[in-house]
Write a protein that holds these residues in place. Sequence first.
Motif, PDB file in Angstrom:
ATOM      1  N   TYR A   1       0.821  -1.208   0.000  1.00 31.45           N
ATOM      2  CA  TYR A   1       0.000   0.000   0.000  1.00 31.45           C
ATOM      3  C   TYR A   1       0.859   1.264   0.000  1.00 31.45           C
ATOM      4  CZ  TYR A   1       0.675  -0.774   5.042  1.00 31.45           C
ATOM      5  OH  TYR A   1       1.219  -1.012   6.278  1.00 31.45           O
TER       6      TYR A   1
ATOM      7  N   ALA B   1       0.523   4.259  -2.716  1.00 29.67           N
ATOM      8  CA  ALA B   1       0.409   5.674  -2.388  1.00 29.67           C
ATOM      9  C   ALA B   1       1.499   6.482  -3.075  1.00 29.67           C
ATOM     10  CB  ALA B   1       0.482   5.864  -0.871  1.00 29.67           C
TER      11      ALA B   1
ATOM     12  N   CYS C   1       1.190  14.721   0.173  1.00 29.52           N
ATOM     13  CA  CYS C   1      -0.232  14.897  -0.136  1.00 29.52           C
ATOM     14  C   CYS C   1      -0.774  16.139   0.563  1.00 29.52           C
ATOM     15  CB  CYS C   1      -1.023  13.660   0.284  1.00 29.52           C
ATOM     16  SG  CYS C   1      -0.844  12.244  -0.826  1.00 29.52           S
TER      17      CYS C   1
ATOM     18  N   GLY D   1      -6.416  12.169  -3.410  1.00 26.57           N
ATOM     19  CA  GLY D   1      -7.437  11.516  -2.605  1.00 26.57           C
ATOM     20  C   GLY D   1      -7.295  10.005  -2.616  1.00 26.57           C
ATOM     21  N   LEU D   2      -6.974   9.447  -3.789  1.00 28.95           N
ATOM     22  CA  LEU D   2      -6.753   7.998  -3.877  1.00 28.95           C
ATOM     23  C   LEU D   2      -5.494   7.597  -3.110  1.00 28.95           C
ATOM     24  CD1 LEU D   2      -7.633   7.406  -7.649  1.00 28.95           C
ATOM     25  CD2 LEU D   2      -9.040   6.897  -5.639  1.00 28.95           C
TER      26      LEU D   2
ATOM     27  N   VAL E   1      -4.341   9.068  -0.472  1.00 30.89           N
ATOM     28  CA  VAL E   1      -4.697   9.114   0.944  1.00 30.89           C
ATOM     29  C   VAL E   1      -5.416   7.830   1.355  1.00 30.89           C
ATOM     30  CG1 VAL E   1      -6.144  10.287   2.646  1.00 30.89           C
ATOM     31  CG2 VAL E   1      -4.740  11.623   1.074  1.00 30.89           C
ATOM     32  N   LEU E   2      -6.285   7.325   0.482  1.00 33.07           N
ATOM     33  CA  LEU E   2      -6.964   6.063   0.778  1.00 33.07           C
ATOM     34  C   LEU E   2      -5.957   4.918   0.881  1.00 33.07           C
ATOM     35  CD1 LEU E   2     -10.166   6.234  -1.466  1.00 33.07           C
ATOM     36  CD2 LEU E   2     -10.030   6.382   1.024  1.00 33.07           C
ATOM     37  N   ALA E   3      -4.974   4.919  -0.016  1.00 31.29           N
ATOM     38  CA  ALA E   3      -3.944   3.872   0.052  1.00 31.29           C
ATOM     39  C   ALA E   3      -3.156   3.974   1.347  1.00 31.29           C
ATOM     40  CB  ALA E   3      -3.006   3.982  -1.158  1.00 31.29           C
TER      41      ALA E   3
ATOM     42  N   SER F   1      -4.248   5.126   4.045  1.00 30.67           N
ATOM     43  CA  SER F   1      -5.157   4.803   5.141  1.00 30.67           C
ATOM     44  C   SER F   1      -5.510   3.335   5.205  1.00 30.67           C
ATOM     45  CB  SER F   1      -6.454   5.621   5.002  1.00 30.67           C
ATOM     46  OG  SER F   1      -6.177   6.998   4.962  1.00 30.67           O
ATOM     47  N   TYR F   2      -5.022   2.533   4.261  1.00 30.83           N
ATOM     48  CA  TYR F   2      -5.423   1.126   4.207  1.00 30.83           C
ATOM     49  C   TYR F   2      -5.193   0.397   5.538  1.00 30.83           C
ATOM     50  CZ  TYR F   2      -5.214  -3.848   3.195  1.00 30.83           C
ATOM     51  OH  TYR F   2      -5.385  -5.209   3.248  1.00 30.83           O
TER      52      TYR F   2
ATOM     53  N   LEU G   1      -7.834   1.622   7.981  1.00 25.18           N
ATOM     54  CA  LEU G   1      -9.172   1.187   7.580  1.00 25.18           C
ATOM     55  C   LEU G   1      -9.356  -0.304   7.843  1.00 25.18           C
ATOM     56  CD1 LEU G   1      -9.515   3.135   4.196  1.00 25.18           C
ATOM     57  CD2 LEU G   1     -10.658   3.645   6.360  1.00 25.18           C
ATOM     58  N   ARG G   2      -8.303  -1.071   7.562  1.00 23.52           N
ATOM     59  CA  ARG G   2      -8.382  -2.513   7.809  1.00 23.52           C
ATOM     60  C   ARG G   2      -8.530  -2.793   9.303  1.00 23.52           C
ATOM     61  NH1 ARG G   2      -3.229  -5.913   6.126  1.00 23.52           N
ATOM     62  NH2 ARG G   2      -2.428  -4.655   7.859  1.00 23.52           N
TER      63      ARG G   2
END
Length: 484
Positions: free
Chosen positions: A135, A139, A276, A310-311, A313-315, A317-318, A321-322
């Motif tokens: 991940y 990112a 970011c 934004g994508l 940041v999601l990576a 945050s993996y 989030l998990r």
Amino acid sequence: MLGLAIGYFVWYTPYAALTKALSSGLLPGMDARVGGLVLLPAAALGTLAGSLAFLSVSGWWRYAGRRRVAGREVLWPAPAAVTAGLFMALIIATTTLNYTFAGVSILFMLLMMRGGVLVLSPVVDAARRRPVLVYSWAALGLSLLAVAVALADVDSYQLTLAAVASLGVYLSGYIGRFQIMSRVAKTGDPAIDRRYLVEEQIAAVLWQVGLLAVLAAIGAGPVLGALREGFTSFLLTPAAVPAFGVGLLYEALFVYGTLIYLDPREYTWCVPANRCASLLSGLVASYGLAWLTGIATPGAGQLAGTALIGLAVLALSYPALRAAAARRWAWARRHRVVFVCGGNTGRSAMAEAIARADGDGTWSPRSAGLAPRVAGEPMAAPAVAALRRIGVPPRRHRTRLLTRQMCREADAVFCMTQAQRTAVEQIAPEARGRTFCLDPARDIADPSGAPDPASAYLRTAQALREQVRTRLRERLPHLQQVGG
């Protein structure tokens, strides 16, 4: 980490806007742009003042190393931190300078700075043999793609020799800083990491002001002459105040950015988190200046790059989030148990406390009363004392009325008496197969009316402890089937 990234974003936005406004002559009352070399001394003094203020207010002076000199204890940064401070001084100076080159696109310089550090991050990780997770690679790739897409908005890709040299110094500073940081800090131990931050900061601001002052004192040629002007006549102009403010804002960036990089995870994760926030700040700052001064707003390339950020940041945050999903799933799998008595100040409240103390995380115990005198009443004092005597910590408790919804949601309802079991089944007929007496052999009497309440509550607490352990252990296979 999210808080640090937000903090970095909050401080970087005014820093970028103010630096761009100064270098472009956009502030009210300015009739000309301020050259980067002229700006540097005031900004360096601002960073020095901000550093002293931060360390004094936070009290983080206590983390710095000390040594006795001439019978007095003085601050004494470690040699590695002094060297890292030199690299950081180069980064601070060139960060501000890179926004100020005449004829060079500010956006282009910003993207080169951000992209360059992003590229460096896996290189430093590889040099330090630090593993990089999938991940983090994702990112990093998305962040680099965001930089590449944003390049479409650059109106000029021209770089002067001075701009190239400044970029080179900027990236070299990060290489040296990251190598030292990896070796002596980035441990996850707050004391070690904060000592590094404090000592590097002290060294960095002293290096910066000292080197600039020496060069300004020499003052030969247009470059050093501009530094001399920055230490002399420029400090008497109105523009000196916002230039000083640039340094103050950078001090906040230094703290937040360093704490992000000190995270024990790999740089390939930490750098995208920092970059970011930085790229988003640049975009917001550009819109702010466009609104205040009428300059052009960011183009489609920067907006598309923001979507990619934004994508990224999601990576990043993996893992969080998990972990959050795992906690949510674990909570959903917990077995909901309700203990019921009459007033919910004694027996059921003690049973709940015992279940929480003895539980292994698979139970979610609650308690309620069929007829509490007052909602929100605390546990009876003799019950609290009895729990303490059997080694169970009495949790904060407030009485509640048993409802049909509570019975519906429960995997098992344990009552103190047969009469209470019957009452519960009348309240919630659908819970009949999940409603039991805590002690199948006899009722657990209410100790509140006993002649000796302390002894009665102690005997009741001991009986409850035995029955709670036995009944939950017996019912566990059934609860697993219900919960599953």
